[in-house]
Design an enzyme around this catalytic site. Structure first.
Site, PDB file in Angstrom:
ATOM      1  N   SER A   8      -1.584   5.533 -25.512  1.00 35.20           N
ATOM      2  CA  SER A   8      -0.943   6.653 -24.830  1.00 35.20           C
ATOM      3  C   SER A   8       0.420   6.200 -24.312  1.00 35.20           C
ATOM      4  CB  SER A   8      -1.803   7.136 -23.667  1.00 35.20           C
ATOM      5  OG  SER A   8      -1.030   8.032 -22.894  1.00 35.20           O
ATOM      6  N   HIS A  33      -0.092   8.327 -29.139  1.00 37.36           N
ATOM      7  CA  HIS A  33      -0.566   9.496 -28.391  1.00 37.36           C
ATOM      8  C   HIS A  33       0.514   9.925 -27.407  1.00 37.36           C
ATOM      9  CE1 HIS A  33      -3.738  12.080 -26.698  1.00 37.36           C
ATOM     10  NE2 HIS A  33      -3.270  11.746 -25.499  1.00 37.36           N
ATOM     11  N   ASP A  35       1.581  12.523 -24.465  1.00 37.83           N
ATOM     12  CA  ASP A  35       1.025  13.438 -23.472  1.00 37.83           C
ATOM     13  C   ASP A  35       2.084  14.413 -22.974  1.00 37.83           C
ATOM     14  OD1 ASP A  35      -1.801  12.699 -23.083  1.00 37.83           O
ATOM     15  OD2 ASP A  35      -0.944  10.732 -22.639  1.00 37.83           O
ATOM     16  N   MET A  37       2.871  17.424 -20.621  1.00 45.48           N
ATOM     17  CA  MET A  37       2.359  18.092 -19.406  1.00 45.48           C
ATOM     18  C   MET A  37       3.450  18.996 -18.848  1.00 45.48           C
ATOM     19  SD  MET A  37       0.482  14.920 -17.513  1.00 45.48           S
ATOM     20  CE  MET A  37      -0.404  13.643 -18.436  1.00 45.48           C
ATOM     21  N   HIS A  66      -0.763  15.738 -27.409  1.00 46.17           N
ATOM     22  CA  HIS A  66      -1.823  16.302 -26.558  1.00 46.17           C
ATOM     23  C   HIS A  66      -1.138  17.226 -25.566  1.00 46.17           C
ATOM     24  CE1 HIS A  66      -4.981  15.325 -23.180  1.00 46.17           C
ATOM     25  NE2 HIS A  66      -5.051  16.576 -23.596  1.00 46.17           N
ATOM     26  N   MET A  68      -1.046  19.483 -22.638  1.00 47.33           N
ATOM     27  CA  MET A  68      -1.669  19.938 -21.395  1.00 47.33           C
ATOM     28  C   MET A  68      -0.731  20.968 -20.787  1.00 47.33           C
ATOM     29  SD  MET A  68      -2.900  16.142 -20.332  1.00 47.33           S
ATOM     30  CE  MET A  68      -1.772  15.415 -21.518  1.00 47.33           C
ATOM     31  N   MET A 141     -11.936  14.993 -23.053  1.00 48.56           N
ATOM     32  CA  MET A 141     -11.310  14.300 -21.914  1.00 48.56           C
ATOM     33  C   MET A 141     -12.377  13.542 -21.130  1.00 48.56           C
ATOM     34  SD  MET A 141      -8.088  14.658 -22.067  1.00 48.56           S
ATOM     35  CE  MET A 141      -7.743  13.768 -20.549  1.00 48.56           C
ATOM     36  N   GLY A 146      -3.930  14.769 -16.536  1.00 42.97           N
ATOM     37  CA  GLY A 146      -2.786  14.789 -15.624  1.00 42.97           C
ATOM     38  C   GLY A 146      -2.164  13.422 -15.384  1.00 42.97           C
ATOM     39  N   PHE A 147      -3.012  12.401 -15.319  1.00 43.36           N
ATOM     40  CA  PHE A 147      -2.485  11.085 -14.966  1.00 43.36           C
ATOM     41  C   PHE A 147      -3.198   9.971 -15.725  1.00 43.36           C
ATOM     42  CE2 PHE A 147      -1.876  13.962 -11.437  1.00 43.36           C
ATOM     43  CZ  PHE A 147      -0.532  13.786 -11.143  1.00 43.36           C
ATOM     44  N   GLY A 148      -2.464   8.899 -15.968  1.00 40.14           N
ATOM     45  CA  GLY A 148      -3.063   7.704 -16.537  1.00 40.14           C
ATOM     46  C   GLY A 148      -3.742   6.902 -15.431  1.00 40.14           C
ATOM     47  N   GLY A 149      -4.489   5.896 -15.841  1.00 36.50           N
ATOM     48  CA  GLY A 149      -5.042   4.947 -14.879  1.00 36.50           C
ATOM     49  C   GLY A 149      -6.247   5.419 -14.092  1.00 36.50           C
ATOM     50  N   ASP A 175     -10.243  10.291 -24.367  1.00 37.49           N
ATOM     51  CA  ASP A 175      -8.968  10.045 -23.693  1.00 37.49           C
ATOM     52  C   ASP A 175      -9.193   9.958 -22.185  1.00 37.49           C
ATOM     53  OD1 ASP A 175      -6.332  10.029 -22.848  1.00 37.49           O
ATOM     54  OD2 ASP A 175      -5.842  12.033 -23.596  1.00 37.49           O
ATOM     55  N   GLY A 177      -9.347   6.425 -19.242  1.00 39.83           N
ATOM     56  CA  GLY A 177     -10.170   5.335 -18.729  1.00 39.83           C
ATOM     57  C   GLY A 177     -10.799   4.450 -19.789  1.00 39.83           C
ATOM     58  N   GLY A 197      -4.093   4.198 -22.426  1.00 42.20           N
ATOM     59  CA  GLY A 197      -2.765   3.921 -21.881  1.00 42.20           C
ATOM     60  C   GLY A 197      -2.744   2.634 -21.097  1.00 42.20           C
TER      61      GLY A 197
HETATM   62  C1  DX5 Z   1      -4.273  11.892 -19.099  1.00 37.04           C
HETATM   63  C2  DX5 Z   1      -3.735  11.662 -20.478  1.00 37.04           C
HETATM   64  C3  DX5 Z   1      -4.095  10.360 -21.060  1.00 37.04           C
HETATM   65  C4  DX5 Z   1      -3.660   9.151 -20.255  1.00 37.04           C
HETATM   66  C5  DX5 Z   1      -4.708   8.116 -20.442  1.00 37.04           C
HETATM   67  O1  DX5 Z   1      -4.128  13.229 -18.767  1.00 37.04           O
HETATM   68  O2  DX5 Z   1      -4.213  12.674 -21.364  1.00 37.04           O
HETATM   69  O3  DX5 Z   1      -3.670  10.266 -22.410  1.00 37.04           O
HETATM   70  O4  DX5 Z   1      -2.419   8.636 -20.620  1.00 37.04           O
HETATM   71  O5  DX5 Z   1      -4.396   7.024 -19.657  1.00 37.04           O
HETATM   72  P1  DX5 Z   1      -5.440   5.864 -19.343  1.00 37.04           P
HETATM   73  O6  DX5 Z   1      -5.839   5.247 -20.627  1.00 37.04           O
HETATM   74  O7  DX5 Z   1      -4.645   4.950 -18.475  1.00 37.04           O
HETATM   75  O8  DX5 Z   1      -6.608   6.473 -18.626  1.00 37.04           O
HETATM   76 ZN    ZN Z   2      -3.804  12.454 -23.541  1.00 38.85          ZN
END
Ligand code: DX5
Ligand code: ZN
Length: 228
Positions: A8, A33, A35, A37, A66, A68, A141, A146-149, A175, A177, A197
């Site tokens: 990602s 990938h 993202d 948003m 992707h 969103m 999902m 919305g957010f990575g990590g 996608d 975690g 990501g």
């Molecule tokens: C979250 C995104 C993901 C995100 C995953 O809304 O769709 O693609 O980047 O990040 P990680 O792998 O850090 O959870």
């Molecule tokens: Zn994504």
């Protein structure tokens, strides 16, 4: 089903997107990938078609987009023109017009996909998989978009197992975690496309993480582990 490992780019350095993309491909990534948003469907704002268009000038890689966003239909044409490869929209944002979206995505030369948030029941996507013009990938999902990590939600694996048993040759993507400690569960439930990501970009050796993902998916696919 073939393993597709998709870093990602949300976790990359956006100011050096082309070089980050090249680095990921060098590390063995199959897809990139992206993202998208809109600050409305999710409480975060990232990139749009102009950035995809800029990146496309630097790579021929499969850009797994992707979306969103609240109005996916409005994005089909710009993303097609920008050079997106996959166009995965959310079922929660397309209840009334998914047929039209799929039709237009295919006409624009992209591969249609549908995604579902953690709170959405898996049976909501069956009609899109069984339509005469079906989606070609389902993105489950494993965190709130919305957010990575964020932390992987193992309870989402019921959806993956259900889909894999019902549709043996469907591309199923997960996608959120995903990392070396969660990949086994996702792969053994039947996921073959893996988005990650922070676990890839945060690793000293991203290539090693990508290779762990690939081995895990290939092993699970060979033994059809979800049938046990
Ligand atoms: C979250 C995104 C993901 C995100 C995953 O809304 O769709 O693609 O980047 O990040 P990680 O792998 O850090 O959870
Ligand atoms: Zn994504």
């Amino acid at each position: 089903m073939e393993a597709k490992i998709a870093p990602s780019m949300l976790s990359s350095d956006f100011s050096n997107l082309a070089s980050e993309a090249h680095y990921m491909l060098q590390c063995g990534a199959d897809w990139l990938h992206m993202d998208i948003m809109d600050g409305h469907f999710v409480p975060n704002l990232t990139i749009g078609a102009p950035v995809i268009q800029s990146l496309r000038k630097h790579t021929t890689a499969y850009l797994d987009c992707h979306l969103m966003v609240t109005n996916p239909l409005d994005y089909v044409e710009p993303f097609g023109k920008a050079g997106a490869s996959g166009f995965t929209f959310h079922i929660e944002a397309s209840k009334d017009n998914w047929k039209e979206i799929i039709r237009r995505v295919k006409a624009a030369g992209m591969r249609p996909g549908v995604s579902l948030k953690p709170g959405t029941s898996v049976d909501e996507v069956y009609p899109l998989i069984e339509d005469e013009e079906p989606v070609q990938i389902v993105l489950v999902m494993t965190v709130e978009p919305g957010f990575g990590g964020q932390k992987f939600m193992p309870e989402m694996m019921d959806k993956v197992r259900t889909l894999r048993k019902k549709y043996p040759s469907l591309d199923i993507e997960v996608d959120g975690g995903l990392g070396p400690s969660t990949i086994e569960l996702a792969a053994s439930s039947g996921a073959n496309c893996i988005v990650a990501g922070s676990s890839i970009f945060g690793a000293k050796e991203p290539a090693e993480v990508i290779s762990i993902f690939r081995k895990s998916v290939e092993g699970a696919q060979q033994n059809k582990q979800w049938q046990r």
